[in-house]
Design a protein around this motif. Structure first.
Motif, mmCIF file in Angstrom:
data_model
loop_
_atom_site.group_PDB
_atom_site.id
_atom_site.type_symbol
_atom_site.label_atom_id
_atom_site.label_comp_id
_atom_site.label_asym_id
_atom_site.label_seq_id
_atom_site.Cartn_x
_atom_site.Cartn_y
_atom_site.Cartn_z
ATOM 1 N N LEU A 116 8.722 -11.164 0.708
ATOM 2 C CA LEU A 116 9.882 -10.296 0.879
ATOM 3 C C LEU A 116 10.989 -10.983 1.669
ATOM 4 C CD1 LEU A 116 8.141 -6.864 1.571
ATOM 5 C CD2 LEU A 116 9.195 -7.657 -0.547
ATOM 6 N N LEU A 122 8.708 -3.700 -4.612
ATOM 7 C CA LEU A 122 7.726 -4.724 -4.985
ATOM 8 C C LEU A 122 6.560 -4.098 -5.734
ATOM 9 C CD1 LEU A 122 6.524 -7.575 -4.906
ATOM 10 C CD2 LEU A 122 5.606 -7.046 -2.641
ATOM 11 N N SER A 123 6.094 -2.944 -5.284
ATOM 12 C CA SER A 123 4.980 -2.262 -5.929
ATOM 13 C C SER A 123 5.315 -1.953 -7.388
ATOM 14 C CB SER A 123 4.636 -0.974 -5.178
ATOM 15 O OG SER A 123 3.603 -0.266 -5.833
ATOM 16 N N THR A 125 11.735 -4.628 -1.185
ATOM 17 C CA THR A 125 10.994 -3.833 -0.201
ATOM 18 C C THR A 125 9.577 -3.640 -0.730
ATOM 19 O OG1 THR A 125 11.536 -1.703 -1.233
ATOM 20 C CG2 THR A 125 13.108 -2.563 0.412
ATOM 21 N N LEU A 126 8.694 -3.107 0.108
ATOM 22 C CA LEU A 126 7.328 -2.847 -0.348
ATOM 23 C C LEU A 126 7.317 -1.894 -1.539
ATOM 24 C CD1 LEU A 126 5.366 -2.542 3.025
ATOM 25 C CD2 LEU A 126 5.130 -4.340 1.299
ATOM 26 N N GLU A 127 8.216 -0.920 -1.535
ATOM 27 C CA GLU A 127 8.250 0.059 -2.625
ATOM 28 C C GLU A 127 8.727 -0.579 -3.927
ATOM 29 O OE1 GLU A 127 10.212 4.400 -3.789
ATOM 30 O OE2 GLU A 127 10.738 3.424 -1.899
ATOM 31 N N ASN A 163 0.570 -13.361 1.365
ATOM 32 C CA ASN A 163 1.349 -12.909 2.514
ATOM 33 C C ASN A 163 2.616 -12.240 1.987
ATOM 34 O OD1 ASN A 163 2.693 -12.456 4.880
ATOM 35 N ND2 ASN A 163 2.903 -14.602 5.471
ATOM 36 N N THR A 164 2.575 -10.919 1.899
ATOM 37 C CA THR A 164 3.714 -10.181 1.361
ATOM 38 C C THR A 164 4.957 -10.368 2.222
ATOM 39 O OG1 THR A 164 2.195 -8.533 0.455
ATOM 40 C CG2 THR A 164 4.499 -7.899 0.617
ATOM 41 N N ASP A 165 4.766 -10.580 3.514
ATOM 42 C CA ASP A 165 5.915 -10.747 4.412
ATOM 43 C C ASP A 165 6.767 -11.946 4.024
ATOM 44 O OD1 ASP A 165 5.162 -8.543 5.859
ATOM 45 O OD2 ASP A 165 4.125 -9.687 7.428
#
Length: 245
Positions: free
Chosen positions: A159, A127-128, A123-125, A154-156
């Motif tokens: 993920l 991944l951060s 997830t974005l979290e 491109n993070t999309d």
């Protein structure tokens, strides 16, 4: 990501071969396409069609990290197409236990936990946290700030691939189909492509084709951390391919 992290470093090979950089579908400056087309099969097909359109016959294909996954799928799906294959800091299957233990060895228990959390639930979290804790463990030198400024991420697609295909990826059974000289380069301290998995990939490739170059004390970013030795190994292998042909 795009090809910025490879350029201009790989252009030093232009005294030996014509060097062409490619952003995969969904990556960098290439068209995004629909989300459901972001698969290894489609990326391999794209590479095959890309060469056909540009009339590139029997290319030597270099796959670095994620690009190695695509290169393996391409070379096993179209075994008559490439005349050579370079697999750098990559592997043919995913073993999350090996990956998390490797990060723990390089960065301590917290790095192992963060890696486990991201790969278990991309997830974005997560991944951060992974970028902050684990990305610094990919290399031994400072990040390339210029490449970071030029790069398009491109993070999309990252993920999506991590959630849908990465964790179940297993191309080991197809490695026997590779039918061209193959150079494998790996660092023995690479946390994302652990040595035991690289060695298993090497063992699965046809013995008559494979050359394995191990970089002791090195991690994932071989071309940046040890460029002189890295590109010398590639040029040496390219020369042997030309001599053999």
């Amino acid at each position: 990501a795009d090809h910025s992290r490879l350029k201009p470093a790989f252009s030093c090979l232009s005294d030996t071969a014509r060097v062409i950089y490619l952003d995969h579908r969904g990556h960098g400056r290439s068209g995004r396409g629909s989300v459901d087309t972001w698969t290894l099969d489609n990326w391999a097909d794209d590479l095959h069609e890309f060469c056909k359109v540009l009339q590139i016959h029997n290319p030597i294909v270099v796959g670095v990290s994620f690009g190695g996954f695509v290169a393996i799928r391409y070379a096993t799906k179209y075994p008559a197409s490439p005349s050579g294959l370079i697999l750098s800091s990559t592997r043919a299957h995913t073993d999350l236990d090996h990956i998390c233990k490797a990060f723990a060895r390089e960065g301590g228990p917290i790095a192992g936990v963060v890696a486990s959390e991201f790969w278990g639930k991309p997830t974005l979290e997560t991944l951060s946290n992974y970028v902050a804790t684990c990305f610094p463990l990919f290399g031994l030198s400072e990040p390339n700030r210029d490449a970071a400024r030029r790069g398009i991420v491109n993070t999309d697609v990252l993920l999506r691939f991590c959630a849908m295909e990465h964790n179940s990826m297993d191309m080991r059974g197809d490695l026997r189909l590779v039918d061209c000289p193959t150079l494998v380069l790996s660092g023995d301290r690479d946390p994302i492509d652990p040595l035991e998995d690289v060695q298993e990939m090497v063992a699965g490739l046809p013995e008559r084709h494979v050359t394995f170059e191990l970089f002791e004390g090195q991690r994932h970013n071989l071309s940046k951390d040890n460029p002189e030795k890295y590109f010398a190994a590639i040029k040496r292998w390219l020369s042997s391919c030309v001599s053999a042909s």
